[in-house]
Enzyme design. Structure first.
Site, PDB file in Angstrom:
ATOM      1  CG  PHE A 114      -2.003   0.606   0.965  1.00  0.00           C
ATOM      2  CD1 PHE A 114      -3.121   0.699   0.308  1.00  0.00           C
ATOM      3  CD2 PHE A 114      -1.792   2.605   2.143  1.00  0.00           C
ATOM      4  CE1 PHE A 114      -3.616   1.803   0.447  1.00  0.00           C
ATOM      5  CE2 PHE A 114      -3.153   2.977   1.973  1.00  0.00           C
ATOM      6  CZ  PHE A 114      -4.212   3.159   1.283  1.00  0.00           C
ATOM      7  CG  ASP A 185       0.420  -2.577   6.941  1.00  0.00           C
ATOM      8  OD1 ASP A 185      -0.971  -3.399   7.467  1.00  0.00           O
ATOM      9  OD2 ASP A 185       0.631  -2.392   6.931  1.00  0.00           O
ATOM     10  CE1 TYR A 210      -9.396   1.777   7.142  1.00  0.00           C
ATOM     11  CE2 TYR A 210      -8.357   2.781   9.082  1.00  0.00           C
ATOM     12  CZ  TYR A 210      -8.383   2.536   8.203  1.00  0.00           C
ATOM     13  OH  TYR A 210      -6.721   2.641   7.407  1.00  0.00           O
ATOM     14  CE  LYS A 211      -7.571  -1.181   5.100  1.00  0.00           C
ATOM     15  NZ  LYS A 211      -6.464  -0.543   5.009  1.00  0.00           N
ATOM     16  NE  ARG A 357      -9.965  -2.867  -2.632  1.00  0.00           N
ATOM     17  CZ  ARG A 357      -9.659  -2.114  -1.611  1.00  0.00           C
ATOM     18  NH1 ARG A 357      -8.634  -2.218  -0.678  1.00  0.00           N
ATOM     19  NH2 ARG A 357      -9.912  -1.073  -1.032  1.00  0.00           N
TER      20      ARG A 357
HETATM   21  C1  LIG Z   1      -5.855   0.586   4.633  1.00  0.00           C
HETATM   22  C2  LIG Z   1      -3.939   0.471   4.325  1.00  0.00           C
HETATM   23  C3  LIG Z   1      -3.874   1.474   5.151  1.00  0.00           C
HETATM   24  C4  LIG Z   1      -4.758   3.016   5.644  1.00  0.00           C
HETATM   25  O1  LIG Z   1      -3.575   3.858   6.557  1.00  0.00           O
HETATM   26  P1  LIG Z   1      -3.948   5.061   7.782  1.00  0.00           P
HETATM   27  O2  LIG Z   1      -3.386   5.286   7.898  1.00  0.00           O
HETATM   28  O3  LIG Z   1      -5.249   4.034   8.950  1.00  0.00           O
HETATM   29  O4  LIG Z   1      -4.963   5.440   6.777  1.00  0.00           O
HETATM   30  C5  LIG Z   1      -2.214   1.581   5.059  1.00  0.00           C
HETATM   31  N1  LIG Z   1      -1.198   0.815   5.297  1.00  0.00           N
HETATM   32  C6  LIG Z   1      -1.744  -0.669   4.731  1.00  0.00           C
HETATM   33  C7  LIG Z   1      -1.464  -2.178   3.985  1.00  0.00           C
HETATM   34  C8  LIG Z   1      -3.858   0.012   4.423  1.00  0.00           C
HETATM   35  O5  LIG Z   1      -4.023  -1.652   3.483  1.00  0.00           O
END
Ligand SMILES: *Cc1c(COP(=O)(O)O)cnc(C)c1O
Length: 398
Positions: A114, A185, A210-211, A357
């Site tokens: 990400f 992660d 939140y996911k 997705r």
């Molecule tokens: C959703 C996601 C994030 C989002 O980070 P926030 O700081 O919570 O906005 C970061 N890394 C990955 C791999 C994600 O899937």
């Protein structure tokens, strides 16, 4: 324990008629969350005022909730703490891990990660100086890129775009063999599939809530530090609540014991209240049952779409072991197709450049939802219902 998913489904408040295949991006609202947050606002904040920090247990909340997350990710109790956003937790883990591997200056990640994780690594390297660098390779080349130059491997277990899953135990073992530390992660794994950070040997793990964990927009992230490191890792973001004795108000920083030191500042009490209500849903849930149901749903969706939408190209691995809990298809008009789907109450999302997705979350999605979504997608493709100007207007969030 066998999970009864009709019961968990009843614990969510989903709008009528909507097939929600985006719980991988923002989990829906657990019915109990609204009351829990209201109670925290009126009974705790409203009545207790500042005494709530002691009386309502707000100060312990980040570790108390961390222990409930620990069960879901195979962590030892007492080694997970909540706070901040995932990007911040990525930075913390990276900074501590780099410091624990002096003499090496390379962070290894992959091009499927990400972007925020990569951006945080870039920013940290810039702060540390020109010797430090982030190296990214294709996801299937991480194993062979692990060599004795790598200080830290930082990878996301499940690819946010394609749903491809890394082998945590194998990559971690190889990282350790070459003398690197492993940061995982779990943004798209926690609550999506069984995760074993302790058995898998992870040095650090981070993730958001939140996911798949349904804590609501802005819900806090978590960080895990392996017990062997938790009194050694030095926090880069040395805030007062990670201090050994915050209320001594010392002028210099001394890290708190164990995972407490990964706290930074004031915890998000209202968001943590929503998360606590969301975690109640998980109390009766066996992760192995989630996995079995999730694979059945993703298999069913892949088969249905491939049978009825020949123009959509599968981007998710077919092998179960290599798949998370989402399915992605490619199409050059992916954005417009997704907008058309949403206008028909099938909610997934779009990830540039061409990915449609769909997240499958057995807590509230069943086979009938999959069939309904396939049927509507097939109609949109067959009749080119996506090919309208209103479906091409790009919103700020895709
Ligand atoms: C959703 C996601 C994030 C989002 O980070 P926030 O700081 O919570 O906005 C970061 N890394 C990955 C791999 C994600 O899937």
């Amino acid at each position: 324990m066998t999970t009864d998913f009709t019961q968990t489904r009843a614990m969510f408040d989903l709008p009528d008629g909507v097939i929600y295949l985006d719980g991988n991006s923002l989990g829906p609202m657990p019915r109990a969350a609204a009351d829990r947050v209201a109670q925290t606002v009126t009974q705790e904040w409203g009545k207790m005022l500042i005494t709530g920090w002691n009386k309502a247990g707000w100060m312990e909340q980040p570790t108390r909730v961390g222990n409930r997350i620990a069960r879901l990710i195979g962590a030892e109790p007492g080694h997970v703490v909540m706070g901040d956003t995932l990007s911040i937790k990525v930075y913390q883990a990276l900074a501590s891990a780099l410091e624990m591997n002096p003499g090496r200056k390379v962070i290894l990640s992959d091009t499927g990660n990400f972007p925020s994780d990569l951006y945080m690594a870039e920013g940290l390297c810039r702060t540390l100086g020109p010797d430090y660098s982030l190296k990214t390779v294709a996801p299937d080349k991480v194993m062979e890129a692990l060599d004795d130059s790598v200080a830290v491997m930082m990878v996301t277990e499940v690819d946010y775009r394609t749903g491809r899953r890394h082998d945590m135990a194998a990559l971690t073992a190889r990282a350790h063999q070459v003398g690197a530390l492993a940061i995982w992660d779990l943004a798209h794994s926690a609550g999506a599939l069984p995760v074993e950070v302790a058995a898998g040997g992870a040095d650090f793990a981070v993730g958001c809530t939140y996911k798949y964990l349904n804590s609501g927009p802005g819900g806090p992230a978590f960080i895990y530090v392996a017990p062997r490191h938790s009194d050694v890792a030095r926090p880069a973001l040395s805030g007062w609540l990670g201090h050994e004795s915050p209320f001594a108000f010392d002028l210099s920083y001394r890290p708190g014991s164990g995972i407490e030191r990964m706290r930074v500042g004031t915890p998000p009490v209202l968001q943590l209240a929503a998360l606590e209500a969301a975690l109640d849903v998980w109390d009766g849930v066996d992760m192995a049952d989630i996995r079995t149901a999730s694979l059945a749903l993703t298999d069913r969706f892949i088969a249905g779409v491939e049978a009825s939408c020949p123009d959509l190209v599968l981007a998710t691995p077919r092998a179960h072991a290599e798949r998370g809990s989402q399915v992605s298809f490619r199409h050059p008009e992916g954005y417009a197709i997704m907008q058309a789907l949403i206008s028909h109450d099938v909610i997934g999302d779009f990830r540039a450049p061409d990915i449609l997705r769909f997240g499958f979350t057995p807590l509230f999605i069943d086979a009938a939802d999959v069939d309904g979504a396939v049927e509507i997608l097939a109609r949109i493709m067959r009749d080119s219902l996506w090919n309208r100007p209103e479906h091409r207007i790009r919103a700020r969030v895709t």
